[in-house]
Motif scaffolding. Structure first.
Motif, PDB file in Angstrom:
ATOM      1  N   ASP A  89       0.895  -1.192  -0.164  1.00 30.28           N
ATOM      2  CA  ASP A  89      -0.035  -0.040  -0.159  1.00 30.28           C
ATOM      3  C   ASP A  89       0.907   1.294  -0.020  1.00 30.28           C
ATOM      4  N   LEU A 105      -9.979  -3.233  -4.091  1.00 27.58           N
ATOM      5  CA  LEU A 105     -11.357  -2.424  -3.753  1.00 27.58           C
ATOM      6  C   LEU A 105     -12.385  -3.181  -3.244  1.00 27.58           C
ATOM      7  N   ARG A 107     -11.966  -5.921  -1.138  1.00 25.94           N
ATOM      8  CA  ARG A 107     -11.542  -6.152   0.219  1.00 25.94           C
ATOM      9  C   ARG A 107     -11.881  -4.765   1.156  1.00 25.94           C
ATOM     10  N   GLU A 108     -11.747  -3.731   0.593  1.00 23.60           N
ATOM     11  CA  GLU A 108     -11.908  -2.286   1.022  1.00 23.60           C
ATOM     12  C   GLU A 108     -13.299  -2.390   1.690  1.00 23.60           C
ATOM     13  N   SER A 109     -14.148  -2.778   0.561  1.00 18.27           N
ATOM     14  CA  SER A 109     -15.649  -2.636   0.670  1.00 18.27           C
ATOM     15  C   SER A 109     -16.187  -3.694   1.840  1.00 18.27           C
ATOM     16  N   SER A 111     -14.912  -3.895   4.972  1.00 19.76           N
ATOM     17  CA  SER A 111     -14.773  -3.025   6.241  1.00 19.76           C
ATOM     18  C   SER A 111     -15.612  -1.549   5.988  1.00 19.76           C
ATOM     19  N   ASN A 112     -16.051  -1.240   4.667  1.00 18.96           N
ATOM     20  CA  ASN A 112     -16.563   0.056   4.490  1.00 18.96           C
ATOM     21  C   ASN A 112     -17.696  -0.326   3.295  1.00 18.96           C
ATOM     22  N   LEU A 115     -18.026   2.747   0.955  1.00 25.65           N
ATOM     23  CA  LEU A 115     -16.909   3.027   0.341  1.00 25.65           C
ATOM     24  C   LEU A 115     -16.981   4.664   0.249  1.00 25.65           C
TER      25      LEU A 115
END
Length: 699
Positions: A89, A105, A107-109, A111-112, A115
């Motif tokens: 990163d 992206l 995997r980011e979604s 936790s959030n 987005l």
């Protein structure tokens, strides 16, 4: 450098984006869409309210395009412009333009889900139809409805069925941006060559001797072919009379290439020197190599195919599609008129090539993707009816559900478990994620982290274990551990432990033919996985970062048990009359342990009764690759689960599975079916077994 075509459409693009939540932009090769679109949005204030995120299907593309944009904006990479790929990163709180792989992206979604850090999400190179991009298309369709006022989604591609995507997104507008800066002459072969490698070599030399200066981009199928052609080209160019031709540099370009080698491809050559770039299809899109005037298109690509009915992967060299052929040709017209030499006849292009590449979602194992969708925990998502641009087969989805059920990621009703939720947070394939979870329970997490990191290496680590060969590896002179009779996973652990004992001495790797860059990558990945596991457990995990000098028998047993649980869907049982295996979900069919494996038969010529494997591949015959012996006591619970398996419940829906797929499903053959070996085959096997024992007796 001439102004890129997309800049002439800046006003039209901004006007359309302001009026619509979703816009499809078809930007032909050379239009500048990958580097300029994010900058246009940045100039117009979209980064004031959030980050402009640009997804790429490939890690190399995400890194190189981010580097290019940071240079054009004259900012340091990792600050205003950054990138995020698996296990790396390079972003900060200041980052306003972020290039990232589609998998990151996703995997980011987790936790959030909203987005909400992004004001704009650009799905670039959508025509490649990567598995993760197709999942993202379905999720973006849902997300824009929930964030219609403060999220813009742009789907960009060089050659994509814009109308199809437009209909998927409720008839959103489609903008077309012209691309080729200069015309490209297409030259076809009269017939298909016997060897596309030799034909590529001859064509490259003809260009070098006869054509004006300009770089040559040669498309090959994979790393092995690239290395062969680079070697042959170097020899032939060296043999040409000095002064009769331009100087030449021959450079490889593929996904496993170390970063410093990749960067060389984007640096201009010395004066009066021609570059030959020998590349995989990684150079078709996103990666633009300035200076290319000539393209040699072999007409082939190496593609992984997954067969859900057998659980088997095959790596096949197949013909490219017309979309890919046009992409390749477009690489030649960036700086001046160019030429594309197609090593196949015109009739083959028009009559044999598919119009478009088969989407990855229709030729891949979907276990990871289905785990992700399940982990969103949305009540209205039924896996078998999820809104895909092109739906995978019902068989592929059922296969994924079975896999996830067997490794405890979902329960018998298809609901994601606590274990499954944790697995989804790890940047690993489901089998390895589950292994880490079980290893934490068994007290061998340190060892499992090492194995997971070794199996996550981007390149082949061990000498002679090339994925493109089935030649038996010679172990004698390499002085490598032998896996203590348990198999390849244990050997990987032992190799890393030996390296650890040398304090990570690079010379130790070189002396044993180990891939130095790969081993260093493994060390970094292991550290990151350790940190991720600690973060997931909020510090409650007892993760050993320091390891004992010597593993005990108990360590090996605990690790093998964890592997058995993690790879429950990749379990194989030795067939009674010979040393072939049948795998879970297989019809009675013989598969064998790959010759490169360190797992060897015992003194009686028998392999272990049960093994788990990393991959099942079809080459000249079906092979289990990277195998580990496991105990029958660990296997029994898995077989019991198979007998209770009900796909209709696992999917999260009801009534939409056809009758023949309902009820208890178990593809595992009954014991008596396995033993039904034809008499002649049985006698041959027995004779072979007797010869083996006779040889053993003479030693």
């Amino acid at each position: 450098m001439a102004e890129l075509p997309i800049l002439q459409f800046e006003e039209k693009i901004i006007e359309t984006v302001e009026r619509n939540s979703v816009v499809v932009i078809i930007g032909e090769t050379g239009s500048g869409k990958s580097t300029q679109l994010s900058q246009i949005l940045h100039r117009r204030g979209y980064t004031n309210s959030g980050v402009v995120g640009v997804t790429q299907p490939r890690r190399v593309a995400a890194v190189s395009v981010a580097r290019r944009v940071s240079q054009e904006l004259n900012v340091r990479l990792g600050e205003e412009v950054g990138y995020a790929i698996r296990f790396e990163d390079r972003t900060s709180e200041r980052t306003r333009i972020k290039y990232l792989t589609d998998g990151v992206l996703l995997r980011e979604s987790l936790s959030n889900p909203e987005l909400d850090q992004y004001s704009v999400i650009i799905l670039d190179e959508a025509h490649e139809r990567s598995l993760n991009t197709d999942i993202l298309l379905g999720l973006m369709k849902r997300l824009v409805k929930r964030r219609a006022s403060n999220l813009k989604v742009l789907i960009t591609s060089a050659t994509l069925d814009g109308d199809k995507v437009s209909q998927f997104f409720s008839n959103c507008p489609v903008l077309n941006v012209p691309g080729k800066l200069y015309p490209v002459e297409i030259l076809y072969s009269n017939e298909r060559p016997k060897s596309y490698l030799e034909s590529s070599l001859k064509t490259a030399l003809d260009i070098h001797i006869k054509e004006p200066k300009g770089d040559v981009l040669i498309f090959m199928t994979g790393q092995d072919d690239i290395e062969k052609l680079v070697s042959k080209l170097e020899d032939r160019v060296r043999s040409l009379e000095e002064g009769s031709v331009l100087d030449a540099i021959i450079l490889p370009l593929h996904g496993s290439l170390q970063p410093e080698m990749q960067v060389r491809v984007f640096s201009p050559p010395p004066p009066n020197c021609r570059r030959f770039i020998v590349a995989t299809n990684i150079a078709e899109t996103s990666l633009t190599v300035d200076g290319v005037v000539y393209v040699i298109d072999s007409g082939y690509v190496k593609q992984r195919q997954y067969n859900p009915s057998t659980g088997m992967y095959s790596l096949e060299v197949v013909q490219i599609s017309k979309v890919q052929a046009n992409q390749r040709a477009g690489r030649a017209g960036r700086t001046r008129p160019g030429k594309c030499y197609r090593l196949y006849p015109s009739v083959a292009y028009h009559e044999e090539l598919l119009d478009a590449t088969i989407p990855e979602i229709q030729r891949s194992s979907l276990a990871g993707s289905v785990l992700y969708l399940k982990s969103l925990d949305l009540p209205d998502i039924d896996i078998l009816t999820f809104d895909f641009l092109d739906s995978p087969s019902s068989e592929s989805l059922q296969d994924a559900l079975k896999q996830l059920y067997l490794i405890d990621a979902i329960d018998e009703n298809g609901l994601i478990t606590r274990v499954g939720k944790t697995m989804a947070e790890l940047p690993l394939e489901p089998s390895l994620s589950r292994t880490l979870m079980e290893a934490n329970e068994c007290g061998c997490l340190s060892q499992a982290l090492t194995v997971a990191a070794m199996l996550s290496a981007e390149t082949t680590l061990l000498p002679g274990r090339s994925k493109s060969t089935e030649k038996k590896r010679k172990h004698d002179h390499l002085d490598l551990p032998d896996g203590s009779g348990w198999g390849d996973h244990i050997q990987l652990l032992q190799i890393y432990e030996c390296w650890h004992q040398t304090h990570y001495d690079i010379d130790w790797c070189k002396d044993r033919g180990l891939q130095v860059r790969g081993m260093t990558f493994v060390k970094d990945v292991r550290k990151q996985l350790c940190q991720i596991m600690q973060k997931i457990a909020k510090g409650s995990l007892d993760v050993q970062t320091s390891r004992r000098g010597k593993q005990t028998q108990q360590d090996y047993n605990n690790l093998r048990k964890a592997l058995c649980v993690g790879y429950a869907n990749q379990l194989a049982e030795r067939m009674v009359f010979h040393n072939g295996y049948r795998t879970l979900g297989f019809k009675p069919q013989v598969v064998q342990v790959h010759p490169s494996s360190v797992l060897k038969p015992d003194d009686e010529g028998k392999f272990p009764n049960y093994v788990v494997y990393q991959e099942l591949i079809a080459t000249s015959r079906p092979y289990l690759r990277t195998v580990c012996a496991v105990n029958v006591a660990w296997v029994t619970p898995i077989l019991n689960k198979v007998n209770k398996l009900n796909i209709n419940k696992l999917s999260g829906g009801s009534g939409h599975i056809e009758e023949h797929a309902e009820g208890n499903i178990s593809d595992l053959p009954k014991k008596d079916a396995v033993t039904a070996v034809p008499d002649d085959q049985e006698s041959k096997i027995q004779a072979a077994r007797e010869r083996f024992l006779a040889r053993k007796g003479k030693k």
